[in-house]
Design a protein around this motif. Structure first.
Motif, mmCIF file in Angstrom:
data_model
loop_
_atom_site.group_PDB
_atom_site.id
_atom_site.type_symbol
_atom_site.label_atom_id
_atom_site.label_comp_id
_atom_site.label_asym_id
_atom_site.label_seq_id
_atom_site.Cartn_x
_atom_site.Cartn_y
_atom_site.Cartn_z
ATOM 1 N N PRO A 396 0.725 -1.217 0.061
ATOM 2 C CA PRO A 396 0.029 0.000 0.015
ATOM 3 C C PRO A 396 1.078 1.333 0.139
ATOM 4 N N ALA A 397 0.354 2.392 -0.289
ATOM 5 C CA ALA A 397 0.989 3.584 -0.789
ATOM 6 C C ALA A 397 0.570 4.300 0.518
ATOM 7 N N GLN A 398 1.468 5.489 0.747
ATOM 8 C CA GLN A 398 1.161 6.518 1.805
ATOM 9 C C GLN A 398 0.721 7.686 0.902
ATOM 10 N N VAL A 399 1.135 8.092 -0.263
ATOM 11 C CA VAL A 399 0.894 9.276 -1.241
ATOM 12 C C VAL A 399 0.774 8.646 -2.469
ATOM 13 N N VAL A 400 -0.352 9.614 -2.980
ATOM 14 C CA VAL A 400 -0.954 9.403 -4.476
ATOM 15 C C VAL A 400 -0.429 10.587 -5.038
ATOM 16 N N ASN A 401 -0.110 10.367 -6.263
ATOM 17 C CA ASN A 401 0.053 11.415 -7.274
ATOM 18 C C ASN A 401 -0.664 11.316 -8.459
ATOM 19 N N LEU A 402 -1.500 12.680 -8.572
ATOM 20 C CA LEU A 402 -2.574 12.473 -9.609
ATOM 21 C C LEU A 402 -2.042 13.958 -10.587
ATOM 22 N N SER A 403 -1.417 13.463 -11.686
ATOM 23 C CA SER A 403 -0.894 14.603 -12.561
ATOM 24 C C SER A 403 -2.079 14.679 -13.761
ATOM 25 N N LEU A 404 -3.430 15.348 -13.395
ATOM 26 C CA LEU A 404 -4.458 14.949 -14.254
ATOM 27 C C LEU A 404 -5.661 15.893 -13.856
ATOM 28 N N SER A 405 -6.494 16.341 -14.470
ATOM 29 C CA SER A 405 -7.684 17.195 -14.041
ATOM 30 C C SER A 405 -8.460 17.549 -14.952
ATOM 31 N N ILE A 406 -9.930 17.899 -14.543
ATOM 32 C CA ILE A 406 -10.709 18.633 -15.582
ATOM 33 C C ILE A 406 -10.894 19.782 -15.029
ATOM 34 N N SER A 407 -10.427 20.808 -15.973
ATOM 35 C CA SER A 407 -10.359 22.322 -15.827
ATOM 36 C C SER A 407 -11.411 22.895 -16.222
ATOM 37 N N ILE A 408 -12.519 22.791 -15.291
ATOM 38 C CA ILE A 408 -13.901 23.359 -15.614
ATOM 39 C C ILE A 408 -14.296 23.990 -14.348
ATOM 40 N N PRO A 409 -14.366 25.541 -14.256
ATOM 41 C CA PRO A 409 -14.467 26.106 -13.141
ATOM 42 C C PRO A 409 -15.578 25.630 -12.242
ATOM 43 N N GLY A 410 -15.545 25.409 -11.144
ATOM 44 C CA GLY A 410 -16.492 24.938 -10.123
ATOM 45 C C GLY A 410 -16.824 23.406 -10.189
ATOM 46 N N PHE A 411 -16.217 22.683 -11.142
ATOM 47 C CA PHE A 411 -16.487 21.424 -11.333
ATOM 48 C C PHE A 411 -16.044 20.556 -9.999
ATOM 49 N N GLN A 412 -17.190 19.462 -9.886
ATOM 50 C CA GLN A 412 -16.694 18.573 -8.673
ATOM 51 C C GLN A 412 -17.436 17.094 -9.087
ATOM 52 N N ASP A 413 -16.797 16.016 -8.860
ATOM 53 C CA ASP A 413 -17.231 14.518 -9.262
ATOM 54 C C ASP A 413 -17.626 14.036 -7.859
ATOM 55 N N PRO A 414 -18.909 14.147 -7.296
ATOM 56 C CA PRO A 414 -19.291 13.457 -6.286
ATOM 57 C C PRO A 414 -18.863 12.009 -5.909
ATOM 58 N N TYR A 415 -18.806 11.477 -6.852
ATOM 59 C CA TYR A 415 -18.707 10.080 -6.358
ATOM 60 C C TYR A 415 -16.992 9.976 -6.136
ATOM 61 N N LEU A 416 -16.407 10.322 -7.057
ATOM 62 C CA LEU A 416 -15.033 10.497 -6.449
ATOM 63 C C LEU A 416 -14.506 11.377 -5.390
ATOM 64 N N GLU A 417 -15.269 12.126 -5.138
ATOM 65 C CA GLU A 417 -15.180 12.999 -3.902
ATOM 66 C C GLU A 417 -15.562 12.194 -2.553
ATOM 67 N N GLN A 418 -16.246 11.199 -2.651
ATOM 68 C CA GLN A 418 -16.695 10.418 -1.557
ATOM 69 C C GLN A 418 -15.567 9.440 -1.524
ATOM 70 N N VAL A 419 -14.914 8.994 -2.479
ATOM 71 C CA VAL A 419 -13.651 8.052 -2.347
ATOM 72 C C VAL A 419 -12.495 8.929 -1.735
ATOM 73 N N LEU A 420 -12.173 10.022 -2.220
ATOM 74 C CA LEU A 420 -11.321 10.907 -1.850
ATOM 75 C C LEU A 420 -11.185 10.847 -0.105
ATOM 76 N N GLU A 421 -12.491 11.278 0.053
ATOM 77 C CA GLU A 421 -12.653 11.573 1.438
ATOM 78 C C GLU A 421 -12.301 10.297 2.283
ATOM 79 N N GLN A 422 -12.704 9.066 1.713
ATOM 80 C CA GLN A 422 -12.705 7.686 2.289
ATOM 81 C C GLN A 422 -11.287 7.337 2.466
ATOM 82 N N VAL A 423 -10.212 7.508 1.300
ATOM 83 C CA VAL A 423 -8.919 7.322 1.339
ATOM 84 C C VAL A 423 -8.139 8.303 2.499
ATOM 85 N N THR A 424 -8.689 9.288 2.545
ATOM 86 C CA THR A 424 -8.126 10.275 3.382
ATOM 87 C C THR A 424 -8.176 9.979 4.669
ATOM 88 N N ARG A 425 -9.330 9.296 5.210
ATOM 89 C CA ARG A 425 -9.592 9.132 6.440
ATOM 90 C C ARG A 425 -8.892 7.688 6.689
#
Length: 582
Positions: A396-425
């Motif tokens: 398992p990793a301790q750090v993740v590098n994401l050199s990627l994005s969607i560059s739309i102002p105000g955009f958010q991906d709720p499903y991915l956001e939930q997973v981000l919160e989960q792995v952060t915890r």
């Protein structure tokens, strides 16, 4: 989402200019020697290897010799080294020796045969490759308060095939021989008694180059029941500047923007290396200037295969698909983990102290969907389920590098956001690039509160601007910046090939490395970030902010600025190493 690429300029994070191959420059120096009445010998034949000792990652060795009246030469190795036997008319060559995957060192004997009018003459030298550190050596019983000197049962000679101090021998005799007659005998055998080391051990001086022969005579004549050289140990300090061919010319200035060299001075080699997952287009894992710093193959994962609509996961293989952008993951990984101080072209910002876990999320059309990123994050943290099958990560990793994005102002991906919160915890630290569209809005997922957002700067520490309409995204949510202009990166499947990269994709791995080195220093000092993994991100952010060069005042174009990695690993920095854990 799409990765950055080299040949196209679109809504991506990477622009590569000027693909390169390393230049090899051989300089021959001719010197005139004036022989005086004091001269007694002509030039002696020599066969030398530099360096003679390599770290566990292996590296390049320069071989040179000076042998008169020879028409051509052959080189052999025991045990065999790929590329040998080698035949040449030159008086020098360079070889690459692979590293060690276990803790046992290996010694190579190189044999040079000079063929000419004087027949065949043989010369030899030795090269040692150290083994990886054995983590088991870090544990054991506490020593007794009163040590009992053990009986020495060793008989014979030590190993003269490894580096040792010239002109010195250490001999043992259980009867603690110290009579003048014994010293006189030793002297007649070529060994000058120097001093008593106690418990039956004595130090002798001898002529440099005669150590093995004199040791044999001492043993055969009973002066020592065991005779060894004084072995030459090397410090674990990291060599500065590192021995990489493009370091001084192209990399040093970039690393100094974030004080990496000062940070390296405060770190030491450790077998327990933190892991950074590079979630990207895949990695050319066969490159020997990168492979030694990757996690074991069984931990690699391709979550998607060739088509994200019909995912075909593959554990143990992360080969990129050919075409534009194929090298993106390799480029990102090389900024972190290119083998360092081994004579290769590029140095890695982690200086061999961190490992990269390759996770491939882009399909053959360079597409990565919400599910691929979510599965990659879950896998980096420990395990994920893809198409009904559970994939468990053995490293398992301790750090993740994401050199990627969607560059739309105000955009958010709720499903991915939930997973981000989960792995952060779960304790995972996620770092992402801000995007390259010259937008006053940080792209997603960098804009997530569970992600550290990184923009790019140029050599003047200003917000990076490249081609018309392409520059580092900025604005609210941008936290830190890192070099993203003219960054040398590994490019393609062939070892040694590289390019110059421009984009926030190059900036993010610098900050990922800073986080990884922080975790390493915490580990080496015996600190724990927190008993609650969910608060890891809070403490890491606090540390990075305390080491940021604009920490006193946030700036819309560069956030809190460049990070001083030297401050990140400084044990006297209370922002990173509080007296009491939070």
């Amino acid at each position: 989402m799409q990765p950055a690429e080299c040949s196209r300029v679109s809504a991506t994070h990477w622009i590569c200019l000027g693909q390169r191959k390393p230049a090899y420059i051989l300089v021959t120096l001719c010197a005139l020697m004036v022989l005086t009445a004091c001269s007694t010998t002509a030039n002696q034949p020599r066969f030398e290897a530099n360096p003679q000792t390599l770290s566990s990652i292996g590296g390049y060795v320069n071989l040179s010799w000076n042998i008169e009246d020879a028409e051509y030469y052959s080189l052999q190795s025991d045990p065999p080294i790929p590329g040998m036997p080698l035949f040449t008319k030159q008086s020098h060559t360079t070889i690459r020796i692979e590293g060690r995957q276990n803790s046992n060192p290996i010694n190579y004997q190189l044999i040079l045969e000079a063929r000419g009018s004087r027949g065949i003459r043989r010369f030899s030298t030795f090269i040692r490759v150290n083994g990886r550190l054995d983590c088991s050596s870090k544990t054991g019983l506490r020593a007794q308060s009163t040590a009992i000197w053990p009986e020495v049962k060793k008989v014979g000679l030590g190993n003269f095939d490894v580096p040792y101090v010239k002109g010195r021998l250490i001999a043992y005799h259980k009867n603690e021989l110290s009579l003048q007659s014994n010293r006189a005998t030793a002297q007649s055998l070529g060994a000058q008694w120097a001093r008593d080391l106690g418990k039956g051990w004595s130090l002798y001086y001898t002529r440099p180059g005669q150590e093995a022969a004199v040791a044999q005579r001492l043993y055969q004549n009973g002066i020592g029941q065991y005779v060894q050289p004084e072995y030459l140990y090397q410090p674990d300090d990291l060599s500065l500047p590192p021995n990489n061919r493009s370091y001084d010319l192209e990399q040093a200035a970039l690393f100094r923007q974030m004080d990496f060299e000062l940070a390296w001075k405060q770190l030491r080699v450790d077998c327990l290396k933190p892991v950074i997952a590079v979630v990207d287009s895949g990695i050319y894992t066969q490159r020997i200037d990168l492979a030694p710093n990757l996690t074991p193959q069984e931990s690699w994962l391709d979550v998607v295969g060739s088509n994200l609509e019909d995912p075909r996961p593959n554990q143990g293989a992360v080969e990129p698909f050919s075409g534009t952008g194929a090298s993106h993951g390799t480029q990102v990984a090389s900024i972190i983990a290119a083998t360092t101080n081994d004579g290769s072209v590029l140095a890695g910002a982690a200086y061999n102290l961190l490992r990269v876990l390759p996770i491939k999320v882009f399909d053959a059309q360079r597409r990565a969907g919400t599910l691929q990123l979510a599965q990659a994050l879950e896998y980096a943290a420990g395990a994920t389920q893809i198409a009904g099958r559970v994939y468990t990560n053995p490293t398992p990793a301790q750090v993740v590098n994401l050199s990627l994005s969607i560059s739309i102002p105000g955009f958010q991906d709720p499903y991915l956001e939930q997973v981000l919160e989960q792995v952060t915890r779960q304790g995972l630290i996620v770092v992402a690039s801000s995007g390259n569209l010259d937008s006053a809005s940080v792209g997603y997922p960098a804009s997530s509160p569970f992600v550290i957002a990184v923009g790019a700067v140029d050599s003047n520490n200003k917000r990076a601007k490249w081609l018309s309409g392409f520059a580092s995204n900025y604005g609210s949510g941008l936290e830190f910046v890192a070099p993203g202009t003219g960054v040398p990166v590994a490019h393609g499947p062939n070892t040694g090939d590289y390019a110059l990269a421009y984009g926030t994709s190059a900036a993010a791995p610098f900050v990922s490395t800073a986080v990884g080195l922080y975790l390493l220093k915490q580990q080496q000092m015996g600190f724990s970030l927190s008993s609650d993994p969910g608060s890891f991100l809070k403490q890491v952010r606090k540390c990075l902010l305390s080491a940021a060069k604009n920490s006193a005042q946030w700036d819309i174009e560069t956030g809190f600025g460049l990070i001083s990695v030297a401050r990140v690993v400084d044990p006297n920095n209370p922002g990173c190493f509080p007296q009491e854990n939070p």
